[in-house]
Design a protein around this motif. Structure first.
Motif, PDB file in Angstrom:
ATOM      1  N   ARG A  56       0.824  -1.244   0.241  1.00 30.15           N
ATOM      2  CA  ARG A  56       0.324  -0.164  -0.013  1.00 30.15           C
ATOM      3  C   ARG A  56       0.715   0.969   0.249  1.00 30.15           C
ATOM      4  O   ARG A  56       2.085   1.285   0.638  1.00 30.15           O
ATOM      5  CB  ARG A  56      -0.829   0.399   0.956  1.00 30.15           C
ATOM      6  CG  ARG A  56      -1.591  -1.304   1.226  1.00 30.15           C
ATOM      7  CD  ARG A  56      -2.447  -1.150   2.313  1.00 30.15           C
ATOM      8  NE  ARG A  56      -3.711  -2.507   2.954  1.00 30.15           N
ATOM      9  CZ  ARG A  56      -4.497  -2.909   1.724  1.00 30.15           C
ATOM     10  NH1 ARG A  56      -4.542  -1.859   0.474  1.00 30.15           N
ATOM     11  NH2 ARG A  56      -5.373  -3.884   1.995  1.00 30.15           N
ATOM     12  N   VAL A  68       0.148   5.463   0.221  1.00 34.46           N
ATOM     13  CA  VAL A  68      -0.361   6.341   0.282  1.00 34.46           C
ATOM     14  C   VAL A  68      -0.065   8.130   0.237  1.00 34.46           C
ATOM     15  O   VAL A  68       0.819   8.033   0.941  1.00 34.46           O
ATOM     16  CB  VAL A  68      -0.815   6.451   1.776  1.00 34.46           C
ATOM     17  CG1 VAL A  68      -2.280   7.561   1.807  1.00 34.46           C
ATOM     18  CG2 VAL A  68      -1.915   5.192   1.630  1.00 34.46           C
ATOM     19  N   LEU A  86      -3.791   9.249   9.763  1.00 38.66           N
ATOM     20  CA  LEU A  86      -3.589   8.884   8.501  1.00 38.66           C
ATOM     21  C   LEU A  86      -3.016   7.296   9.460  1.00 38.66           C
ATOM     22  O   LEU A  86      -2.807   7.222  10.181  1.00 38.66           O
ATOM     23  CB  LEU A  86      -1.814   9.234   8.178  1.00 38.66           C
ATOM     24  CG  LEU A  86      -2.414  10.806   7.335  1.00 38.66           C
ATOM     25  CD1 LEU A  86      -1.118  11.273   6.854  1.00 38.66           C
ATOM     26  CD2 LEU A  86      -2.664  10.330   5.876  1.00 38.66           C
ATOM     27  N   ARG A 119       3.054  -0.670   4.059  1.00 35.84           N
ATOM     28  CA  ARG A 119       2.603   0.608   3.848  1.00 35.84           C
ATOM     29  C   ARG A 119       3.500   1.840   3.954  1.00 35.84           C
ATOM     30  O   ARG A 119       4.608   1.728   5.089  1.00 35.84           O
ATOM     31  CB  ARG A 119       1.420   1.224   4.799  1.00 35.84           C
ATOM     32  CG  ARG A 119       0.789   2.520   4.802  1.00 35.84           C
ATOM     33  CD  ARG A 119      -0.909   2.675   5.075  1.00 35.84           C
ATOM     34  NE  ARG A 119      -1.489   1.654   5.138  1.00 35.84           N
ATOM     35  CZ  ARG A 119      -2.582   1.307   6.227  1.00 35.84           C
ATOM     36  NH1 ARG A 119      -1.855   1.234   7.190  1.00 35.84           N
ATOM     37  NH2 ARG A 119      -3.726   0.486   5.374  1.00 35.84           N
ATOM     38  N   LEU A 126       3.469   6.183   3.282  1.00 30.01           N
ATOM     39  CA  LEU A 126       3.110   7.396   3.562  1.00 30.01           C
ATOM     40  C   LEU A 126       4.143   7.689   2.485  1.00 30.01           C
ATOM     41  O   LEU A 126       5.389   8.151   2.560  1.00 30.01           O
ATOM     42  CB  LEU A 126       2.901   7.862   4.241  1.00 30.01           C
ATOM     43  CG  LEU A 126       1.865   7.357   5.649  1.00 30.01           C
ATOM     44  CD1 LEU A 126       1.836   7.932   6.922  1.00 30.01           C
ATOM     45  CD2 LEU A 126       0.387   6.639   5.051  1.00 30.01           C
ATOM     46  N   ALA A 181      -5.268  12.169  -0.060  1.00 33.83           N
ATOM     47  CA  ALA A 181      -4.780  11.187   0.352  1.00 33.83           C
ATOM     48  C   ALA A 181      -5.658  10.393  -0.783  1.00 33.83           C
ATOM     49  O   ALA A 181      -6.332   9.790  -0.838  1.00 33.83           O
ATOM     50  CB  ALA A 181      -5.008  10.636   1.415  1.00 33.83           C
ATOM     51  N   THR A 182      -4.297   9.877  -1.900  1.00 35.64           N
ATOM     52  CA  THR A 182      -4.132   8.966  -2.989  1.00 35.64           C
ATOM     53  C   THR A 182      -3.927   6.904  -2.756  1.00 35.64           C
ATOM     54  O   THR A 182      -2.594   7.305  -2.345  1.00 35.64           O
ATOM     55  CB  THR A 182      -4.446   8.982  -3.946  1.00 35.64           C
ATOM     56  OG1 THR A 182      -4.931  10.686  -4.271  1.00 35.64           O
ATOM     57  CG2 THR A 182      -4.446   8.397  -5.442  1.00 35.64           C
ATOM     58  N   GLU A 183      -4.542   6.571  -2.445  1.00 34.38           N
ATOM     59  CA  GLU A 183      -3.257   5.513  -2.114  1.00 34.38           C
ATOM     60  C   GLU A 183      -3.957   4.174  -3.145  1.00 34.38           C
ATOM     61  O   GLU A 183      -5.191   3.605  -3.826  1.00 34.38           O
ATOM     62  CB  GLU A 183      -4.816   4.582  -0.767  1.00 34.38           C
ATOM     63  CG  GLU A 183      -4.818   3.803  -0.047  1.00 34.38           C
ATOM     64  CD  GLU A 183      -4.846   2.827   0.613  1.00 34.38           C
ATOM     65  OE1 GLU A 183      -4.618   1.614   1.405  1.00 34.38           O
ATOM     66  OE2 GLU A 183      -5.823   3.545   1.673  1.00 34.38           O
ATOM     67  N   SER A 230      -3.171   0.071  -3.501  1.00 34.47           N
ATOM     68  CA  SER A 230      -3.160  -0.887  -3.127  1.00 34.47           C
ATOM     69  C   SER A 230      -2.763  -1.842  -4.053  1.00 34.47           C
ATOM     70  O   SER A 230      -3.471  -1.800  -4.907  1.00 34.47           O
ATOM     71  CB  SER A 230      -3.830  -1.451  -2.337  1.00 34.47           C
ATOM     72  OG  SER A 230      -5.060  -1.423  -2.811  1.00 34.47           O
TER      73      SER A 230
END
Length: 194
Positions: A4, A6, A42, A140, A142, A175-177, A179
């Motif tokens: 992921r 973000v 977040l 993840r 960020l 926020a654009t995630e 995955s």
């Protein structure tokens, strides 16, 4: 293994408000306040990375990302905003008045770089390589990045033509995630932080 990423766009700055090619300015008071109010919103991260711009570093600090469980935020040169060459610090309107044919060519051809910097295709390729490498790390990440990095990542992840870059917006503090696993990305678009 699912990865992921973000992507978080920076808070507002004078350049962003004036549609000026990044000139290294700081985020403004309103942007700082909005980012501080979003601190803690977040999800936890294994890594925090940043575009190397002033406004991305300041946004990450206001969001409290240097104090997360991750080992601290680090600049990722591959996630730098578009190098606008000699257009840096100028607005698109100013450049359009001085060099209308160059602007028209740049907007119509993703491989064009009349400003002497990099083309939209170059940015899409660079960010795409970073995104694919991130897919192999798992966990993840960020990433506080310039809006054009989010646009380039979306173009890459969805296998769109580079010309689609101009059809995507990445507003401040969103926020654009992404995955993904096994070479395929899913996208969750533009969740506001505040």
């Amino acid at each position: 293994m699912t990865s992921r990423v973000v992507f978080i766009t920076p808070a507002t700055s004078p350049s962003l408000r004036q549609a000026r090619f990044d000139d290294g300015d700081s985020i403004d008071a309103r942007g700082t306040a909005e980012a501080r109010s979003a601190a803690g919103s977040l999800p936890p991260a294994d890594r925090v990375v940043l575009s190397p711009s002033v406004r991305c570093r300041e946004t990450a600090a206001a969001l409290g990302l240097n104090d997360t469980e991750a080992e601290g935020a680090e600049a990722a040169p591959e996630l730098a905003g578009l190098n606008a060459g000699r257009w840096r610090g100028r607005t698109l309107d100013e450049i359009g008045a001085a060099e209308p044919e160059a602007v028209a060519h740049w907007l119509a051809d993703p491989t064009a770089a009349p400003h002497g910097g990099e083309s939209v295709q170059d940015v899409c390729d660079r960010v795409g390589r970073w995104l694919e490498a991130a897919a192999e790390t798992g966990g993840r990440t960020l990433a506080v990045v310039e809006p054009e990095v989010v646009r380039a990542a979306a173009v890459h992840a969805l296998a769109m033509p580079a010309a689609a870059f101009w059809r995507l917006d990445a507003p401040p503090l969103r926020a654009t995630e992404f995955s993904g696993r096994a070479g395929r990305w899913n996208l969750r678009l533009g969740r506001p932080l505040v």
